[in-house]
Design a protein around this motif. Structure first.
Motif, PDB file in Angstrom:
ATOM      1  N   PHE A 294      20.305  24.759   5.425  1.00 31.60           N
ATOM      2  CA  PHE A 294      20.460  23.911   6.356  1.00 31.60           C
ATOM      3  C   PHE A 294      22.039  23.353   6.509  1.00 31.60           C
ATOM      4  CE2 PHE A 294      15.695  23.866   6.421  1.00 31.60           C
ATOM      5  CZ  PHE A 294      15.829  23.839   7.948  1.00 31.60           C
ATOM      6  N   ALA A 295      22.653  23.255   5.419  1.00 33.28           N
ATOM      7  CA  ALA A 295      24.019  22.971   5.264  1.00 33.28           C
ATOM      8  C   ALA A 295      24.963  24.085   5.686  1.00 33.28           C
ATOM      9  CB  ALA A 295      24.486  22.693   3.530  1.00 33.28           C
ATOM     10  N   ALA A 296      24.641  25.128   5.286  1.00 40.16           N
ATOM     11  CA  ALA A 296      25.306  26.615   5.804  1.00 40.16           C
ATOM     12  C   ALA A 296      25.090  26.583   7.211  1.00 40.16           C
ATOM     13  CB  ALA A 296      24.958  27.721   5.020  1.00 40.16           C
ATOM     14  N   MET A 297      23.814  26.575   7.959  1.00 41.94           N
ATOM     15  CA  MET A 297      23.779  26.419   9.424  1.00 41.94           C
ATOM     16  C   MET A 297      24.725  25.433   9.790  1.00 41.94           C
ATOM     17  SD  MET A 297      19.508  27.629   9.588  1.00 41.94           S
ATOM     18  CE  MET A 297      19.072  26.572   8.319  1.00 41.94           C
ATOM     19  N   GLY A 298      24.607  24.194   9.256  1.00 39.29           N
ATOM     20  CA  GLY A 298      25.279  23.118  10.032  1.00 39.29           C
ATOM     21  C   GLY A 298      26.774  23.441  10.092  1.00 39.29           C
ATOM     22  N   VAL A 299      27.332  23.963   8.926  1.00 38.79           N
ATOM     23  CA  VAL A 299      28.829  24.481   9.040  1.00 38.79           C
ATOM     24  C   VAL A 299      28.887  25.477  10.158  1.00 38.79           C
ATOM     25  CG1 VAL A 299      30.409  25.985   7.698  1.00 38.79           C
ATOM     26  CG2 VAL A 299      29.239  24.202   6.770  1.00 38.79           C
TER      27      VAL A 299
ATOM     28  N   VAL B 181      32.220  21.205  27.558  1.00 42.24           N
ATOM     29  CA  VAL B 181      32.822  21.021  26.291  1.00 42.24           C
ATOM     30  C   VAL B 181      31.846  19.820  25.724  1.00 42.24           C
ATOM     31  CG1 VAL B 181      34.914  20.051  25.335  1.00 42.24           C
ATOM     32  CG2 VAL B 181      34.918  21.900  26.708  1.00 42.24           C
ATOM     33  N   TRP B 182      31.702  18.882  26.438  1.00 42.64           N
ATOM     34  CA  TRP B 182      30.856  17.644  26.407  1.00 42.64           C
ATOM     35  C   TRP B 182      29.658  18.097  25.793  1.00 42.64           C
ATOM     36  CZ3 TRP B 182      32.234  12.568  26.286  1.00 42.64           C
ATOM     37  CH2 TRP B 182      31.326  11.575  26.248  1.00 42.64           C
ATOM     38  N   GLU B 183      28.725  18.823  26.518  1.00 44.20           N
ATOM     39  CA  GLU B 183      27.454  19.099  26.067  1.00 44.20           C
ATOM     40  C   GLU B 183      27.515  20.054  24.922  1.00 44.20           C
ATOM     41  OE1 GLU B 183      25.283  19.834  30.210  1.00 44.20           O
ATOM     42  OE2 GLU B 183      26.547  21.335  29.569  1.00 44.20           O
ATOM     43  N   THR B 184      28.666  20.883  24.666  1.00 40.59           N
ATOM     44  CA  THR B 184      28.601  21.792  23.301  1.00 40.59           C
ATOM     45  C   THR B 184      28.958  20.743  22.172  1.00 40.59           C
ATOM     46  OG1 THR B 184      29.731  23.353  24.844  1.00 40.59           O
ATOM     47  CG2 THR B 184      29.969  23.802  22.355  1.00 40.59           C
ATOM     48  N   VAL B 185      29.846  19.636  22.166  1.00 43.59           N
ATOM     49  CA  VAL B 185      29.879  19.003  21.219  1.00 43.59           C
ATOM     50  C   VAL B 185      28.453  18.188  20.972  1.00 43.59           C
ATOM     51  CG1 VAL B 185      31.004  16.885  20.141  1.00 43.59           C
ATOM     52  CG2 VAL B 185      32.411  18.515  21.449  1.00 43.59           C
ATOM     53  N   GLU B 186      27.824  17.669  21.978  1.00 45.12           N
ATOM     54  CA  GLU B 186      26.680  17.043  21.794  1.00 45.12           C
ATOM     55  C   GLU B 186      25.814  18.286  21.269  1.00 45.12           C
ATOM     56  OE1 GLU B 186      25.700  13.875  25.536  1.00 45.12           O
ATOM     57  OE2 GLU B 186      25.382  16.111  26.063  1.00 45.12           O
ATOM     58  N   HIS B 187      25.455  19.205  21.379  1.00 47.11           N
ATOM     59  CA  HIS B 187      24.621  20.161  20.962  1.00 47.11           C
ATOM     60  C   HIS B 187      24.998  20.323  19.423  1.00 47.11           C
ATOM     61  CE1 HIS B 187      22.667  24.100  20.175  1.00 47.11           C
ATOM     62  NE2 HIS B 187      23.923  24.480  19.463  1.00 47.11           N
ATOM     63  N   ILE B 188      26.238  20.280  19.081  1.00 51.77           N
ATOM     64  CA  ILE B 188      26.361  20.303  17.669  1.00 51.77           C
ATOM     65  C   ILE B 188      26.027  19.193  16.893  1.00 51.77           C
ATOM     66  CG2 ILE B 188      28.507  20.297  15.806  1.00 51.77           C
ATOM     67  CD1 ILE B 188      30.355  21.453  18.006  1.00 51.77           C
ATOM     68  N   ALA B 189      26.258  18.027  17.431  1.00 55.20           N
ATOM     69  CA  ALA B 189      25.634  16.647  16.960  1.00 55.20           C
ATOM     70  C   ALA B 189      23.941  16.901  16.813  1.00 55.20           C
ATOM     71  CB  ALA B 189      26.056  15.486  17.506  1.00 55.20           C
ATOM     72  N   ASP B 190      23.568  17.224  17.857  1.00 58.80           N
ATOM     73  CA  ASP B 190      21.962  17.395  17.967  1.00 58.80           C
ATOM     74  C   ASP B 190      21.708  18.324  16.946  1.00 58.80           C
ATOM     75  OD1 ASP B 190      19.493  16.734  19.838  1.00 58.80           O
ATOM     76  OD2 ASP B 190      19.534  19.100  19.199  1.00 58.80           O
ATOM     77  N   ASP B 191      22.292  19.507  16.650  1.00 57.26           N
ATOM     78  CA  ASP B 191      21.869  20.306  15.568  1.00 57.26           C
ATOM     79  C   ASP B 191      21.960  19.823  14.298  1.00 57.26           C
ATOM     80  OD1 ASP B 191      20.945  22.363  17.038  1.00 57.26           O
ATOM     81  OD2 ASP B 191      22.714  23.735  16.876  1.00 57.26           O
ATOM     82  N   LEU B 192      22.763  19.142  13.972  1.00 56.68           N
ATOM     83  CA  LEU B 192      23.213  18.601  12.739  1.00 56.68           C
ATOM     84  C   LEU B 192      21.999  17.492  12.427  1.00 56.68           C
ATOM     85  CD1 LEU B 192      27.168  18.026  12.818  1.00 56.68           C
ATOM     86  CD2 LEU B 192      25.766  19.866  11.558  1.00 56.68           C
ATOM     87  N   PHE B 193      21.726  16.472  13.086  1.00 53.48           N
ATOM     88  CA  PHE B 193      20.581  15.448  13.467  1.00 53.48           C
ATOM     89  C   PHE B 193      19.289  16.555  13.199  1.00 53.48           C
ATOM     90  CE2 PHE B 193      17.078  13.672  15.772  1.00 53.48           C
ATOM     91  CZ  PHE B 193      17.016  12.298  14.969  1.00 53.48           C
ATOM     92  N   ALA B 194      19.210  17.428  13.990  1.00 56.59           N
ATOM     93  CA  ALA B 194      17.762  18.036  13.842  1.00 56.59           C
ATOM     94  C   ALA B 194      17.678  18.659  12.400  1.00 56.59           C
ATOM     95  CB  ALA B 194      17.736  19.064  14.796  1.00 56.59           C
ATOM     96  N   TYR B 195      18.695  19.283  11.873  1.00 54.57           N
ATOM     97  CA  TYR B 195      18.579  20.015  10.659  1.00 54.57           C
ATOM     98  C   TYR B 195      18.091  18.904   9.339  1.00 54.57           C
ATOM     99  CZ  TYR B 195      20.591  24.132  12.495  1.00 54.57           C
ATOM    100  OH  TYR B 195      20.891  25.220  13.485  1.00 54.57           O
ATOM    101  N   ALA B 196      19.242  17.866   9.521  1.00 49.58           N
ATOM    102  CA  ALA B 196      18.465  16.402   8.716  1.00 49.58           C
ATOM    103  C   ALA B 196      17.377  16.241   8.733  1.00 49.58           C
ATOM    104  CB  ALA B 196      19.610  15.437   8.943  1.00 49.58           C
ATOM    105  N   GLY B 197      16.594  16.222   9.994  1.00 52.11           N
ATOM    106  CA  GLY B 197      15.402  15.854  10.194  1.00 52.11           C
ATOM    107  C   GLY B 197      14.293  16.774   9.871  1.00 52.11           C
ATOM    108  N   GLN B 198      14.700  18.088   9.555  1.00 54.39           N
ATOM    109  CA  GLN B 198      13.680  19.046   9.150  1.00 54.39           C
ATOM    110  C   GLN B 198      13.441  18.780   7.714  1.00 54.39           C
ATOM    111  OE1 GLN B 198      12.223  20.127  11.803  1.00 54.39           O
ATOM    112  NE2 GLN B 198      11.965  21.732  10.827  1.00 54.39           N
TER     113      GLN B 198
END
Length: 186
Positions: free
Chosen positions: A107-112, A16-33
């Protein structure tokens, strides 16, 4: 409050912890793109990452001693970064994603989708009932899953391989289409 530890998230091999980290990571990465003045169209921004065997690759991860409050703080911060970047990026900006060069709306839709689908996994792992608003699901279904029927939360679960719909087999493999819809029609 301590980390959920070894509790797995839904049908994933991740905790569960890693999955929430993964969500945060993807949101960060999409912003970075989206952030560079001239984003790359053929590769991700080359952030470094770490990976546990069978775990997600993560650039963004949370100090364990920060506990669940810290985990949620990082998730909130990463979501804020993506939301801000989507607001300030010109709509014609394009950036790389392996499922198609995308625009800020994409990217917003992918984040959602990342948030909704993986929160489903987290809730399942914790044994907590959870669902997403049907109108939000239909908006991301329209944007990213042109072959999927509109049908709210059940349809989004189906489109991401997490559920079944009448007369449609459960998807073992799935993908979204991140290129702008207008671009596909042209």
């Amino acid at each position: 409050m301590a980390s959920p530890g070894p509790v797995t998230a839904g049908g994933l091999s991740w905790t569960v912890w890693e999955t929430v980290e993964h969500i945060a990571d993807d949101l960060f990465a999409y912003a970075g793109q989206l952030a560079p003045e001239q984003p790359a169209l053929d590769a991700y921004v080359p952030f470094g990452y770490r990976r546990r065997p069978d775990g997600p690759a993560l650039t963004v991860y949370v100090k364990a001693e920060a506990g669940v409050a810290g985990l949620l703080h990082v998730l909130d911060a990463s979501g804020g970064l993506l939301a801000a970047q989507v607001q300030v990026a010109p709509p014609q900006r394009r950036a790389f994603h392996p499922m198609g060069v995308s625009d800020p709306e994409g990217f917003a839709a992918m984040g959602v989708v990342e948030v909704l689908a993986h929160m489903h996994d987290v809730a399942a792992g914790l044994g907590v009932p959870w669902s997403a608003p049907d109108d939000l699901c239909d908006r991301v279904l329209w944007r990213l899953f042109p072959e999927a029927p509109l049908g709210g939360w059940p349809a989004l679960l189906w489109a991401t391989g997490r559920g079944e719909l009448p007369a449609r087999p459960r998807l073992a493999d799935w993908r979204w289409h991140s290129t702008p819809r207008q671009q596909e029609a042209a």
